[in-house]
Write a protein that holds these residues in place. Structure first.
Motif, PDB file in Angstrom:
ATOM      1  N   ASP A 151     100.508 158.810  11.073  1.00 53.06           N
ATOM      2  CA  ASP A 151     101.436 159.324  12.074  1.00 53.06           C
ATOM      3  C   ASP A 151     101.602 158.402  13.278  1.00 53.06           C
ATOM      4  O   ASP A 151     102.197 158.782  14.287  1.00 53.06           O
ATOM      5  N   ALA A 152     101.100 157.176  13.173  1.00 49.91           N
ATOM      6  CA  ALA A 152     101.168 156.255  14.304  1.00 49.91           C
ATOM      7  C   ALA A 152     102.548 155.617  14.426  1.00 49.91           C
ATOM      8  O   ALA A 152     103.273 155.431  13.438  1.00 49.91           O
ATOM      9  N   ILE A 153     102.903 155.284  15.650  1.00 49.98           N
ATOM     10  CA  ILE A 153     104.081 154.464  15.927  1.00 49.98           C
ATOM     11  C   ILE A 153     103.599 153.020  16.031  1.00 49.98           C
ATOM     12  O   ILE A 153     102.738 152.705  16.857  1.00 49.98           O
ATOM     13  N   PHE A 174      98.668 159.941  24.843  1.00 50.96           N
ATOM     14  CA  PHE A 174      98.618 159.197  23.583  1.00 50.96           C
ATOM     15  C   PHE A 174      97.235 158.637  23.291  1.00 50.96           C
ATOM     16  O   PHE A 174      96.362 158.562  24.163  1.00 50.96           O
ATOM     17  N   GLN A 175      97.085 158.206  22.044  1.00 47.67           N
ATOM     18  CA  GLN A 175      95.955 157.395  21.579  1.00 47.67           C
ATOM     19  C   GLN A 175      96.508 156.008  21.299  1.00 47.67           C
ATOM     20  O   GLN A 175      97.486 155.855  20.573  1.00 47.67           O
ATOM     21  N   LEU A 176      95.886 154.997  21.880  1.00 49.17           N
ATOM     22  CA  LEU A 176      96.369 153.625  21.736  1.00 49.17           C
ATOM     23  C   LEU A 176      95.293 152.735  21.133  1.00 49.17           C
ATOM     24  O   LEU A 176      94.129 152.807  21.533  1.00 49.17           O
ATOM     25  N   ARG A 191      99.566 156.779  18.938  1.00 49.68           N
ATOM     26  CA  ARG A 191      99.783 158.133  18.413  1.00 49.68           C
ATOM     27  C   ARG A 191     100.064 159.048  19.596  1.00 49.68           C
ATOM     28  O   ARG A 191      99.253 159.166  20.510  1.00 49.68           O
ATOM     29  N   GLU A 192     101.203 159.717  19.563  1.00 46.00           N
ATOM     30  CA  GLU A 192     101.509 160.660  20.626  1.00 46.00           C
ATOM     31  C   GLU A 192     100.669 161.915  20.459  1.00 46.00           C
ATOM     32  O   GLU A 192     100.488 162.430  19.350  1.00 46.00           O
ATOM     33  N   LEU A 193     100.144 162.420  21.558  1.00 40.79           N
ATOM     34  CA  LEU A 193      99.259 163.585  21.528  1.00 40.79           C
ATOM     35  C   LEU A 193      99.942 164.797  22.171  1.00 40.79           C
ATOM     36  O   LEU A 193     100.855 164.636  22.970  1.00 40.79           O
TER      37      LEU A 193
END
Length: 259
Positions: free
Chosen positions: A54-56, A104-106, A257-259
């Motif tokens: 699901d990551a951008i 987000f998670q980066l 990843r948007e949280l």
């Protein structure tokens, strides 16, 4: 002075304990179980550090299509892409994502060149702005610097939230080796009148070592002066082209990843 009847108090406590014990005896496991909402399925990467399903993908080694120059979003002059890495081009200035993010998670990897020169803040300096702001200090900076046998002020060394929070540990690798950050970012929230509702928070792992533990920021991260908050919403992620004269650093494998 009123005298307490400790006998009555003790009896009441015993009675309360007995009621609690009886309630626990009647309790069933399913009383504390629930089945909704169901968490979404995310397929993890096969290799540690690679992007989950699901990551951008912000940079996969091919191009900078997800990025623009900070000072001129129409400019084609960006950083250099070769051999699946980005190398800072200081003449092009900072670059930032086209997309804007909130929480987000980066994951991001960087490399200080093996032939790095300079000392203190003039040695492999860059920065990851977890939210780039169009005023003042320019946002909330997670410092990138070579602090492998290189001393500087501790709230400005690698792993610091610049000028605010020094890292819990110095987890630097030698220049020439790839290093990485994993970041959990919670953006600040503001009331309708612009006042702060809740502070920004960051949890940061540097090369797998916890260096910021849910740290609350006091505001943005200026080089000079005190931090402050000004109301904003979703903002881009920015990479800094620092003005020091040492050799430019490189980045690769950037996803969010948007949280």
């Amino acid at each position: 002075m009123m005298k307490r009847n400790y006998t009555l108090i003790f009896a009441a406590l015993l009675a309360g304990s007995a009621i609690t014990a009886k309630a626990q005896e009647k309790a069933k496991p399913e009383d504390t179980e629930y089945y909704t909402p169901v968490p979404p399925i995310v397929t993890p990467a096969k290799n540690v550090g690679d992007a989950p399903s699901d990551a951008i993908i912000l940079f996969d080694g091919k191009n900078l299509d997800e990025w623009v120059a900070t000072n001129d979003s129409t400019s084609t002059h960006k950083w250099k892409v070769a051999d699946h890495i980005i190398t800072v081009d200081k003449t092009a200035g900072d670059i930032q994502t086209k997309r804007k993010f909130q929480d987000f998670q980066l994951h991001i990897e960087y490399r200080i060149p093996s032939n790095i020169t300079g000392s203190g803040q003039a040695r492999g300096n860059s920065g990851i702005f977890l939210a780039a702001l169009p005023w003042g200090a320019g946002g909330y900076e997670l410092q990138v610097l070579d602090n492998y046998n290189n001393k500087t002020y501790v709230n400005g060394q690698v792993g610091s939230l610049y000028k605010q929070s020094p890292p819990l540990a110095n987890a630097c690798r030698k220049p020439g080796e790839w290093q990485y950050y994993d970041v959990i970012w919670t953006a600040p929230r503001f009331n309708d009148d612009g006042s702060l509702k809740s502070a920004a928070r960051a949890t940061v792992l540097h090369n797998g070592v916890l260096v910021q533990n849910n740290t609350a920021l006091k505001g943005d991260t200026p080089y000079i002066g005190q931090p402050e908050y000004r109301k904003h919403g979703k903002e881009p992620i920015k990479l800094q082209a620092h003005g020091d004269k040492s050799e430019p650093i490189s980045y690769r494998n950037i996803w969010v990843r948007e949280l």
